[in-house]
Design an enzyme around this catalytic site. Structure first.
Site, mmCIF file in Angstrom:
data_model
loop_
_atom_site.group_PDB
_atom_site.id
_atom_site.type_symbol
_atom_site.label_atom_id
_atom_site.label_comp_id
_atom_site.label_asym_id
_atom_site.label_seq_id
_atom_site.Cartn_x
_atom_site.Cartn_y
_atom_site.Cartn_z
ATOM 1 N N HIS A 1 0.851 -1.186 0.000
ATOM 2 C CA HIS A 1 0.000 0.000 0.000
ATOM 3 C C HIS A 1 0.889 1.239 0.000
ATOM 4 C CE1 HIS A 1 -3.853 -2.040 1.696
ATOM 5 N NE2 HIS A 1 -3.190 -2.841 0.877
ATOM 6 N N GLU B 1 1.034 3.883 1.870
ATOM 7 C CA GLU B 1 1.588 4.260 3.173
ATOM 8 C C GLU B 1 2.735 3.332 3.569
ATOM 9 O OE1 GLU B 1 -2.964 4.898 3.551
ATOM 10 O OE2 GLU B 1 -1.599 3.599 2.442
ATOM 11 N N CYS C 1 -6.060 2.431 5.562
ATOM 12 C CA CYS C 1 -6.820 1.223 5.862
ATOM 13 C C CYS C 1 -6.307 0.597 7.165
ATOM 14 C CB CYS C 1 -6.705 0.227 4.711
ATOM 15 S SG CYS C 1 -5.083 -0.564 4.603
ATOM 16 N N CYS D 1 -2.548 -0.397 7.148
ATOM 17 C CA CYS D 1 -1.657 0.761 7.164
ATOM 18 C C CYS D 1 -1.672 1.458 8.516
ATOM 19 C CB CYS D 1 -2.030 1.717 6.042
ATOM 20 S SG CYS D 1 -1.702 0.993 4.408
#
Length: 179
Positions: A70, A72, A102, A105
């Protein structure tokens, strides 16, 4: 942008909000180009307290066939590599991301030592637009506040919603496990 629309676990001043809005709008604009080149629909950047860019990364789950790539997580990894540490806390860093992080993260952010999070589109809208499952995140902003992490969200969300809607409309893949 009005302060009353901001989701926050601490007060934010107008100058802080203007700077965050500029960064998030720039990320949304850059994300449009990155999507054309194969990135997923999320982009994150990490800055130090002097405003220096430390790391920036897009979502690369589909491209790298790796569920934890992801934006992040990718940006945190790059910051840790650049600063030669797993503990980013002494560097007093802020994470700016095009959408609310999310569940996965949030764990990575908490354990990385990031001190501030600024995000654009809230998870509810991300899920409505894309169908991506943001995960179960009860009271996460309060839990972050207990850990000394400030959160500011819903910053320029309309622009981010347009980017997400365009991503979906063009038929780009929304990754989710097949259960």
């Amino acid at each position: 942008m009005m302060l009353s629309n901001i989701i926050a676990n601490e007060p934010i001043n107008p100058a802080q909000l203007r700077q965050a809005a500029q960064i998030i709008l720039a990320l949304q604009e850059e994300l449009k180009t990155r999507i054309v080149k194969g990135s997923g629909p999320f982009l994150a950047a990490i800055y130090d307290e002097k405003g220096n860019l430390i790391a920036k990364a897009a979502n690369s789950v589909v491209h790298e066939n790796c569920s934890h790539c992801h934006a992040e997580m990718n940006a945190i990894r790059l910051a840790e590599e650049k600063l030669h540490t797993y503990d980013l806390a002494p560097h007093r860093l802020a994470l700016y991301v095009t959408t609310e992080p999310c569940l996965m993260c949030l764990g990575g952010i908490m354990w990385s030592g990031i001190r501030q999070i600024y995000y654009g589109v809230p998870s509810k809208r991300v899920e409505e637009i894309t169908g991506f499952d943001e995960g179960f995140k009860p009271n996460w902003q309060d839990e972050f506040k207990k850990r000394g992490i400030t959160v500011y969200g819903n910053i320029e969300p309309q622009v981010g919603e347009e980017v997400l809607a365009a991503y979906v409309a063009k038929g780009h893949k929304i990754y989710r496990p097949s259960r």
